[in-house]
Write a protein that holds these residues in place. Structure first.
Motif, PDB file in Angstrom:
ATOM      1  N   VAL A  11     -13.560  -4.825   8.062  1.00  0.00           N
ATOM      2  CA  VAL A  11     -12.899  -3.919   7.278  1.00  0.00           C
ATOM      3  C   VAL A  11     -13.268  -2.815   7.438  1.00  0.00           C
ATOM      4  O   VAL A  11     -13.663  -1.814   8.038  1.00  0.00           O
ATOM      5  N   LYS A  12     -11.431  -2.119   7.189  1.00  0.00           N
ATOM      6  CA  LYS A  12     -11.908  -0.487   7.302  1.00  0.00           C
ATOM      7  C   LYS A  12     -11.487  -0.463   5.614  1.00  0.00           C
ATOM      8  O   LYS A  12     -10.742  -0.186   4.971  1.00  0.00           O
ATOM      9  N   ALA A  13     -11.905   1.638   6.340  1.00  0.00           N
ATOM     10  CA  ALA A  13     -12.052   2.043   5.128  1.00  0.00           C
ATOM     11  C   ALA A  13     -10.513   2.129   4.247  1.00  0.00           C
ATOM     12  O   ALA A  13      -9.460   3.203   5.305  1.00  0.00           O
ATOM     13  N   LYS A  14     -10.352   3.082   3.010  1.00  0.00           N
ATOM     14  CA  LYS A  14      -9.464   4.026   2.316  1.00  0.00           C
ATOM     15  C   LYS A  14      -8.224   3.105   3.027  1.00  0.00           C
ATOM     16  O   LYS A  14      -7.531   3.657   3.612  1.00  0.00           O
ATOM     17  N   GLN A  15      -8.105   1.856   2.023  1.00  0.00           N
ATOM     18  CA  GLN A  15      -6.992   1.256   3.106  1.00  0.00           C
ATOM     19  C   GLN A  15      -6.154   1.004   1.348  1.00  0.00           C
ATOM     20  O   GLN A  15      -6.714   1.486   0.270  1.00  0.00           O
ATOM     21  N   ILE A  16      -4.701   1.870   0.880  1.00  0.00           N
ATOM     22  CA  ILE A  16      -3.952   1.996   0.077  1.00  0.00           C
ATOM     23  C   ILE A  16      -2.542   0.414   0.037  1.00  0.00           C
ATOM     24  O   ILE A  16      -2.027   0.111   1.208  1.00  0.00           O
ATOM     25  N   ALA A  17      -2.271  -0.549  -0.901  1.00  0.00           N
ATOM     26  CA  ALA A  17      -1.007  -1.504  -1.249  1.00  0.00           C
ATOM     27  C   ALA A  17      -0.393  -0.469  -2.143  1.00  0.00           C
ATOM     28  O   ALA A  17      -0.900  -0.184  -3.749  1.00  0.00           O
ATOM     29  N   GLN A 177       3.356  12.907  -8.098  1.00  0.00           N
ATOM     30  CA  GLN A 177       1.717  14.019  -7.045  1.00  0.00           C
ATOM     31  C   GLN A 177       0.800  13.265  -7.899  1.00  0.00           C
ATOM     32  O   GLN A 177      -0.071  13.347  -7.232  1.00  0.00           O
ATOM     33  N   LEU A 178       0.923  13.597  -8.638  1.00  0.00           N
ATOM     34  CA  LEU A 178      -0.447  13.723 -10.164  1.00  0.00           C
ATOM     35  C   LEU A 178      -1.011  12.348 -10.077  1.00  0.00           C
ATOM     36  O   LEU A 178      -2.222  11.688  -9.519  1.00  0.00           O
ATOM     37  N   ARG A 179      -0.116  11.342  -9.585  1.00  0.00           N
ATOM     38  CA  ARG A 179      -0.450   9.843  -9.582  1.00  0.00           C
ATOM     39  C   ARG A 179      -1.084   9.661  -8.290  1.00  0.00           C
ATOM     40  O   ARG A 179      -1.823   8.897  -8.239  1.00  0.00           O
ATOM     41  N   PHE A 180       0.174   9.565  -7.257  1.00  0.00           N
ATOM     42  CA  PHE A 180      -0.590   9.629  -5.697  1.00  0.00           C
ATOM     43  C   PHE A 180      -1.733   9.765  -5.743  1.00  0.00           C
ATOM     44  O   PHE A 180      -2.502   9.396  -5.155  1.00  0.00           O
ATOM     45  N   ASP A 181      -1.732  11.210  -5.955  1.00  0.00           N
ATOM     46  CA  ASP A 181      -3.480  10.853  -5.696  1.00  0.00           C
ATOM     47  C   ASP A 181      -4.752  10.696  -6.498  1.00  0.00           C
ATOM     48  O   ASP A 181      -5.829  10.362  -5.928  1.00  0.00           O
ATOM     49  N   GLU A 182      -4.501  10.268  -8.037  1.00  0.00           N
ATOM     50  CA  GLU A 182      -5.032   9.571  -8.282  1.00  0.00           C
ATOM     51  C   GLU A 182      -5.427   8.277  -7.745  1.00  0.00           C
ATOM     52  O   GLU A 182      -6.203   7.380  -7.294  1.00  0.00           O
ATOM     53  N   LEU A 183      -4.267   7.549  -6.071  1.00  0.00           N
ATOM     54  CA  LEU A 183      -4.256   6.437  -6.373  1.00  0.00           C
ATOM     55  C   LEU A 183      -5.079   6.574  -5.130  1.00  0.00           C
ATOM     56  O   LEU A 183      -6.151   6.012  -4.411  1.00  0.00           O
ATOM     57  N   LYS A 184      -5.222   7.748  -4.099  1.00  0.00           N
ATOM     58  CA  LYS A 184      -5.973   8.391  -3.133  1.00  0.00           C
ATOM     59  C   LYS A 184      -7.239   8.405  -3.415  1.00  0.00           C
ATOM     60  O   LYS A 184      -8.510   7.657  -2.222  1.00  0.00           O
ATOM     61  N   GLN A 185      -7.937   9.188  -4.873  1.00  0.00           N
ATOM     62  CA  GLN A 185      -9.237   9.378  -5.284  1.00  0.00           C
ATOM     63  C   GLN A 185     -10.218   7.845  -5.204  1.00  0.00           C
ATOM     64  O   GLN A 185     -10.777   7.988  -4.586  1.00  0.00           O
ATOM     65  N   GLN A 186      -8.627   7.168  -5.606  1.00  0.00           N
ATOM     66  CA  GLN A 186      -9.460   5.690  -6.537  1.00  0.00           C
ATOM     67  C   GLN A 186      -9.673   5.129  -4.458  1.00  0.00           C
ATOM     68  O   GLN A 186     -10.555   3.702  -4.665  1.00  0.00           O
ATOM     69  N   PHE A 192     -10.176   0.740  -1.023  1.00  0.00           N
ATOM     70  CA  PHE A 192      -9.002   0.838  -1.333  1.00  0.00           C
ATOM     71  C   PHE A 192      -8.497   0.304  -2.463  1.00  0.00           C
ATOM     72  O   PHE A 192      -9.496   0.892  -3.461  1.00  0.00           O
ATOM     73  N   ALA A 193      -7.480   0.465  -2.211  1.00  0.00           N
ATOM     74  CA  ALA A 193      -6.271   0.899  -3.599  1.00  0.00           C
ATOM     75  C   ALA A 193      -5.289   0.537  -3.978  1.00  0.00           C
ATOM     76  O   ALA A 193      -4.650   0.518  -3.107  1.00  0.00           O
ATOM     77  N   ILE A 194      -4.997  -0.139  -5.309  1.00  0.00           N
ATOM     78  CA  ILE A 194      -3.354  -0.737  -5.075  1.00  0.00           C
ATOM     79  C   ILE A 194      -2.488   0.793  -6.668  1.00  0.00           C
ATOM     80  O   ILE A 194      -2.813   0.168  -7.645  1.00  0.00           O
ATOM     81  N   ALA A 195      -1.240   0.466  -5.717  1.00  0.00           N
ATOM     82  CA  ALA A 195      -0.465   1.008  -6.942  1.00  0.00           C
ATOM     83  C   ALA A 195       0.970   0.344  -7.349  1.00  0.00           C
ATOM     84  O   ALA A 195       1.659  -0.552  -6.288  1.00  0.00           O
ATOM     85  N   ILE A 196       1.633   0.781  -8.456  1.00  0.00           N
ATOM     86  CA  ILE A 196       2.328  -0.167  -8.660  1.00  0.00           C
ATOM     87  C   ILE A 196       3.853   0.979  -8.665  1.00  0.00           C
ATOM     88  O   ILE A 196       3.749   1.953  -9.430  1.00  0.00           O
ATOM     89  N   ALA A 197       4.845   0.962  -8.748  1.00  0.00           N
ATOM     90  CA  ALA A 197       5.984   1.776  -8.291  1.00  0.00           C
ATOM     91  C   ALA A 197       7.321   0.259  -8.640  1.00  0.00           C
ATOM     92  O   ALA A 197       7.261  -0.334  -8.572  1.00  0.00           O
ATOM     93  N   HIS A 198       8.046   1.368  -8.675  1.00  0.00           N
ATOM     94  CA  HIS A 198       9.903   0.888  -9.194  1.00  0.00           C
ATOM     95  C   HIS A 198      10.974   1.484  -8.251  1.00  0.00           C
ATOM     96  O   HIS A 198      10.931   3.061  -7.761  1.00  0.00           O
TER      97      HIS A 198
END
Length: 248
Positions: A11-17, A177-186, A192-198
């Motif tokens: 398991v690696k740290a700081k993974q984003i989907a 950018q604000l939401r993307f920064d929030e994603l990286k903070q999470q 790890f953290a998951i974002a949904i976009a459109h």
């Protein structure tokens, strides 16, 4: 089939989907396949470009989900393949099964809207029964804080996870950018953290700019299924520690 090999996965740290929802209605959605990295894509069933998108995505080894329309509290129009509160068990499961059969490439399912349906334990039970038989995971889009989807999935033994951030509810550069920064903070806080976009023009332009920077910033872009594995590895490790502590 989603299978977890707990002992062999590092398991690696700081993974984003990042999941791109609402795919299928427009030819321009295909452009999102040109974005770099392991993005995941959630396809609306029975839409004009669902099949061609799924074919091209699979050829590029991109992870796919079925984006199942589910009844919302505001009664918005749902589109084809929708699950509604007035359905019987047979109707709901047949509708979901038909949608899944049309896109056999998918590894998981997430809800499109669904603020009404996901609150209903019975409807979620019928939904999860279908996913369990097909060995699919469920990503709760979390369109309501009262969602019963994950509780029901846990009860039935369906692999599940939920999103943390909606990336583009507001599509200005500043808000993206604000939401993307929030994603990286999470991801930094929880590993790890998951974002949904459109599939918006503003979103693809923004992602084309920021995705290449993730690796050098210490983040790894991964498919959703990898974070599902991550979750269950952590649970297994925690349980192992509890058992070990009791044995002392």
């Amino acid at each position: 089939m989603l299978i977890f090999y707990f002992a062999s996965i590092d398991v690696k740290a700081k993974q984003i989907a990042i999941v791109i929802d609402d795919i299928g209605y427009h030819q321009r959605d295909l452009e999102f396949l040109t974005l770099p990295g392991q993005l995941s894509y959630s396809i609306l069933p029975h839409t004009p470009y669902s099949q061609i998108f799924a074919t091209l995505a699979s050829q590029s080894n991109k992870e796919l989900l079925l984006h199942v329309p589910m009844q919302a509290l505001n009664d918005k129009e749902l589109g084809p393949g929708a699950l509604t509160l007035n359905m019987t068990k047979e109707q709901l499961q047949q509708t979901l099964g038909t949608a899944l059969a049309s896109l056999p490439q998918v590894k998981g399912v997430n809800n499109h809207m669904g603020s009404a349906l996901t609150q209903q334990s019975q409807a979620m039970k019928w939904t999860m029964e279908v996913l369990k038989k097909r060995h699919l995971y469920f990503l709760d889009s979390r369109t309501t804080d009262l969602s019963q989807a994950q509780n029901t999935a846990n009860f039935l033994g369906v692999a599940n996870i939920s999103r943390q951030v909606f990336l583009d509810n507001i599509t200005t550069a500043e808000q993206l950018q604000l939401r993307f920064d929030e994603l990286k903070q999470q991801a930094t806080k929880h590993n790890f953290a998951i974002a949904i976009a459109h599939p918006y023009p503003e979103t693809i332009a923004f992602l084309r700019k920021v995705l290449p920077q993730l690796s050098e910033q210490g983040f790894e872009l991964v498919p959703v299924s990898q974070l599902v594995e991550h979750k269950y590895i952590q649970l297994a490790q925690a349980e192992g520690k509890r058992i070990s502590a009791r044995a002392r």
